[in-house]
Design an enzyme around this catalytic site. Structure first.
Site, PDB file in Angstrom:
ATOM      1  N   SER A 194       1.129  -2.974   1.602  1.00  0.00           N
ATOM      2  CA  SER A 194       0.105  -2.069   1.078  1.00  0.00           C
ATOM      3  C   SER A 194      -0.157  -0.880   1.989  1.00  0.00           C
ATOM      4  CB  SER A 194      -1.200  -2.836   0.848  1.00  0.00           C
ATOM      5  OG  SER A 194      -0.981  -3.941   0.018  1.00  0.00           O
TER       6      SER A 194
ATOM      7  N   HIS B  61      -5.142  -0.321   4.993  1.00  0.00           N
ATOM      8  CA  HIS B  61      -5.139   0.635   3.882  1.00  0.00           C
ATOM      9  C   HIS B  61      -5.563   2.022   4.344  1.00  0.00           C
ATOM     10  CE1 HIS B  61      -5.441  -2.405   0.307  1.00  0.00           C
ATOM     11  NE2 HIS B  61      -4.508  -2.722   1.173  1.00  0.00           N
TER      12      HIS B  61
END
Length: 348
Positions: free
Chosen positions: A248, A306
């Site tokens: 991610s 992230h």
């Protein structure tokens, strides 16, 4: 865009979010362990206060772990530099071979047309499918295959300790550097991997058209270690330790580059395609959600990874491309001179 860096612990029981949410793996994924092994594990769990003895050490010290982060920092800088250097050399060799083999390709295509067409040939059908893909889709096919291979390795009970040690990133672990890149290709949940690979496949054509395949791969590999290092720093600063895995962070970098370079592009959610929004607004929402999760201490996603990946992508789109990729000429020149005049061994 719903991808996330899941946080898991090791062995046959997997925990999301550093032990906050627990689910027991279905037995179809694992062979039944012997009673002796079960008794040994139960004894270890009792002595460790129901804490996983593999995933977490008995005691954490923020100061000691923060002092150890110089190694991941050096690894991040060195690995990123090597990635972009290798990409520059790869691009040079690709252009050179493309010019050299142009006539051979034309001759091969001409001979292929003279040959009778083969019907029902599986290999030919695969080649036709692959040739119909865009350059970006061809480039990420290898990344998806690597993620699928690691996902299958997670299903092997005999190597669970190795997978936790090298394919999950944790600042409290003894192995800090290599897991930074290996965990980028590691997914334990099928949904997690499918969501990440879908986002990567969706944005592959755009990012490769903007950067080219060589620069894209260098950025993707660098983004994996940069986002993991951001996760290390956040965990060490807050004391919320636990292993993480997933692509991610790297995908957030790719998404941020595309949204920064193409802010007016229209995007839509997978399950709600009727609602569209601009890429620029999507990036703002992602940054806001991950920042809120980092401040409030949400544990479902690795928001530090992230946010670190997204900020790295914005920086690269605005400044990094000029500072790094466009200044590769000296390295390429050195490589060209080395290829043209390789060192000779022995006397004349």
């Amino acid at each position: 865009m719903n991808s996330a860096c899941w946080i898991v612990s090791s062995c046959t029981r997997t925990r999301l979010c550093h032990g906050q949410r627990t689910f027991i793996e279905q037995r179809r994924w694992f062979r039944k362990v012997s009673r002796k092994t079960e008794r040994a594990e139960a004894e270890a769990w009792r002595h460790n206060g129901s804490r996983n003895p593999i995933a977490e050490p008995a005691h954490f010290s923020r100061i000691s772990i923060l002092k150890k982060l110089y190694k991941p920092l050096l690894f991040t800088v060195g690995f990123s530099g090597c990635s972009f250097g290798a990409a520059a050399i790869w691009q040079y060799e690709s252009l050179k071979n493309r010019m050299k083999n142009y006539l051979d390709d034309v001759r091969a295509d001409w001979l292929e047309k003279l040959r009778p067409a083969k019907h029902g040939d599986f290999r030919k059908q695969v080649n036709e499918w692959y040739n119909g893909l865009s350059d970006g889709q061809k480039t990420v096919s290898g990344i998806i295959a690597a993620n699928l291979l690691v996902f299958c390795l997670w299903r092997l009970p005999n190597i669970q300790r190795i997978m936790v040690r090298y394919f999950t990133s944790n600042p409290a672990s003894q192995n800090l550097c290599f897991p930074m890149i290996l965990s980028t290709f590691s997914h334990f949940s099928l949904f997690h991997m499918a969501a990440n690979m879908y986002v990567l496949w969706t944005f592959s054509s755009s990012i490769v058209s903007i950067l080219g395949r060589e620069q894209f791969l260098a950025l993707y590999m660098s983004a994996g270690v940069v986002s993991t290092f951001a996760s290390y720093v956040c965990k060490a600063a807050t004391g919320r330790f636990g292993p993480s895995l997933g692509a991610s962070g790297a995908i957030m970098t790719i998404l941020a580059v595309v949204c920064t370079k193409m802010p007016e592009a229209k995007l839509a959610l997978i399950f709600l395609p009727m609602f569209t929004f601009t890429a620029g607004n999507a990036l703002k929402v992602i940054l806001a959600v991950d920042s809120m999760g980092l401040v409030l201490g949400w544990k479902f996603f690795d928001h530090a990874a992230h946010l670190g990946g997204a900020l790295f992508g914005i920086w690269y789109a605005l400044y990094g491309h000029e500072l790094i990729w466009k200044k590769r000429e000296p390295l390429v020149k050195i490589w060209h001179e080395f290829r043209s005049n390789p060192p000779r061994s022995g006397g004349s």
